[in-house]
Design a protein around this motif. Structure first.
Motif, PDB file in Angstrom:
ATOM      1  N   SER A 167     115.114 115.177 134.072  1.00  0.00           N
ATOM      2  CA  SER A 167     114.569 115.263 135.422  1.00  0.00           C
ATOM      3  C   SER A 167     115.646 114.912 136.443  1.00  0.00           C
ATOM      4  O   SER A 167     116.410 113.965 136.241  1.00  0.00           O
ATOM      5  CB  SER A 167     113.382 114.299 135.594  1.00  0.00           C
TER       6      SER A 167
ATOM      7  N   HIS B 210     113.502 113.238 141.517  1.00  0.00           N
ATOM      8  CA  HIS B 210     112.110 113.407 141.081  1.00  0.00           C
ATOM      9  C   HIS B 210     111.427 112.084 140.769  1.00  0.00           C
ATOM     10  O   HIS B 210     110.242 112.077 140.433  1.00  0.00           O
ATOM     11  CB  HIS B 210     112.050 114.315 139.849  1.00  0.00           C
TER      12      HIS B 210
ATOM     13  N   TYR C  12     109.899 105.848 135.923  1.00  0.00           N
ATOM     14  CA  TYR C  12     108.689 106.415 136.521  1.00  0.00           C
ATOM     15  C   TYR C  12     108.547 105.917 137.950  1.00  0.00           C
ATOM     16  O   TYR C  12     108.999 104.821 138.297  1.00  0.00           O
ATOM     17  CB  TYR C  12     107.441 106.012 135.727  1.00  0.00           C
TER      18      TYR C  12
ATOM     19  N   PRO D 253     107.047 117.595 136.641  1.00  0.00           N
ATOM     20  CA  PRO D 253     107.709 116.697 135.698  1.00  0.00           C
ATOM     21  C   PRO D 253     108.309 117.440 134.526  1.00  0.00           C
ATOM     22  O   PRO D 253     107.834 118.511 134.122  1.00  0.00           O
ATOM     23  CB  PRO D 253     106.585 115.757 135.252  1.00  0.00           C
TER      24      PRO D 253
END
Length: 390
Positions: free
Chosen positions: A47, A51, A88, A126
């Motif tokens: 990623s 993001h 995350y 994602p």
């Protein structure tokens, strides 16, 4: 150890054909399984850095939820809160897709707070790399997920038979040849010695993997049978009794209180993420990932605590010694041994190399079979040519 030659030939054939039948599928699953030890890291690597929104102190989680809810009312159905995990964003929810299904159209919203305590949100797609690797691990690439899992259950039965028959076939020469890697006797002998060494030295690991995969593949059948013949109307232990009247997110206790309650449930475990599901339904649930480096955790990355999010009543957990009794702890231990969810990062690296060695076991077994077939075909052609020109 003396075993009759005819019995050895039977076990040799069982080992050969069970190994060949399941070898390719198991090679894929073991190779992918080794990579799943770093599934979150691989997804984060795939990623773009933009993001993932930056983390915030846990004390600011309630303010973040309130601000995000004001702009995105759909959060009231469910969301996930990630605590102190830089891979995350602090708050995430799906506008499309989600779950363990591979979906290239998945859309996820993320939210955090900036330096001034103001809301920052963004919509991202994602990375599906981690899910793809996990799917290969569970299904060996068979397109239909349920079918693939069932096929791997059957393959694991053959895998177990290959392990047992291989050990029995190897017993007469085990002491003499176990650590002998005879390179001077040709590539085939070297690969055979390597194959035997990989299989025997990691035998307990392979037995655990084979047995647990069978349980994973057919657990619905096992549970349905238990529900029919052992229990009368077994409860849904992870969802609890339905509410008489559905509540909504306005009745949710402060997130800080939920986190504190979860951390008090098991000393030594710490809440890592909280997933709230069905908040506007009669069966709301908070699935909380609880992490401990000292414990043998049941899940791939953590233990699980299921709570009623409004009353904070515990519905089920995978780490309490009293949950499920002795049998429950045995099952949890097998799951933890399958996932390698113990020992922190050193344990994950150990299972990574064990997974690669398992893939090499099946690769070398198939290589030996192909070489044997080639030699047999070569010998057959030689005799046919002699007969032709005799």
């Amino acid at each position: 150890m003396q075993i009759r030659s005819d019995i050895l030939r039977i076990y040799q054939k069982v080992h050969l054909w069970t190994g060949i039948t399941a070898g390719i599928l198991l090679f894929i699953c073991f190779f992918a399984g080794a990579l799943t030890m770093f599934k979150p890291q691989l997804s984060a690597w795939a990623s773009p850095p933009s993001h993932v929104l930056p983390q915030i102190p846990t004390a600011q989680a309630d303010r973040l939820l309130q601000l995000a809810l004001a702009q995105h009312p759909e959060i009231a159905k469910g969301f996930t809160l990630h605590l102190n995990d830089d891979m995350y964003a602090p708050l995430t929810w799906y506008s499309r897709g989600g779950g363990r299904r591979l979906n290239l159209d998945t859309q996820q919203w993320q939210a955090t707070l900036d330096e001034n305590g103001q809301l920052l949100t963004q919509q991202v797609q994602p990375s599906q790399l981690g899910l793809l690797i996990d799917l290969l691990h569970r299904t060996a690439g068979i397109p239909h997920t349920r079918l693939g899992i069932s096929v791997m259950g059957v393959a694991s039965v053959l895998y177990f038979m290959a392990l047992v028959s291989g050990v029995i076939f190897l017993l007469p020469t085990l002491v003499k040849t176990l650590f002998a890697l005879r390179q001077k006797k040709g590539p085939s002998r070297f690969w055979l010695d390597s194959h035997n060494l990989l299989g025997i030295t990691a035998l307990p690991f392979h037995i655990v993997i084979a047995v647990t995969v069978v349980v994973f593949a057919f657990h619905d059948v096992f549970y349905d049978a238990l529900g029919k013949f052992v229990y009368d109307n077994p409860p849904d232990i992870m969802r609890g009794a339905p509410l008489a009247q559905p509540l909504n997110i306005s009745h949710l206790p402060p997130l800080s209180e939920i986190i504190a309650t979860a951390n008090q449930h098991a000393p030594g475990h710490e809440a890592r993420s909280l997933m709230f599901i069905g908040l506007d339904t009669p069966r709301p649930v908070a699935r909380i990932e609880m992490y401990s480096e000292q414990a043998l955790m049941r899940g791939p990355l953590a233990d699980f605590l299921f709570m009623q999010p409004y009353s904070l009543a515990t519905q089920f957990s995978t780490f309490s010694p009293t949950e499920g009794g002795t049998w429950g702890r045995i099952v949890a231990t097998f799951f933890g041994l399958h996932f390698g969810s113990f020992g922190g990062m050193p344990g994950r690296w150990l299972y990574f190399f064990m997974g690669l060695s398992g893939a090499m076991l099946f690769y070398s077994g198939n290589l030996l079979w192909l070489e044997k077939r080639r030699q047999q075909q070569k010998g057959l052609n030689y005799h046919n040519n002699r007969a032709k020109y005799a």
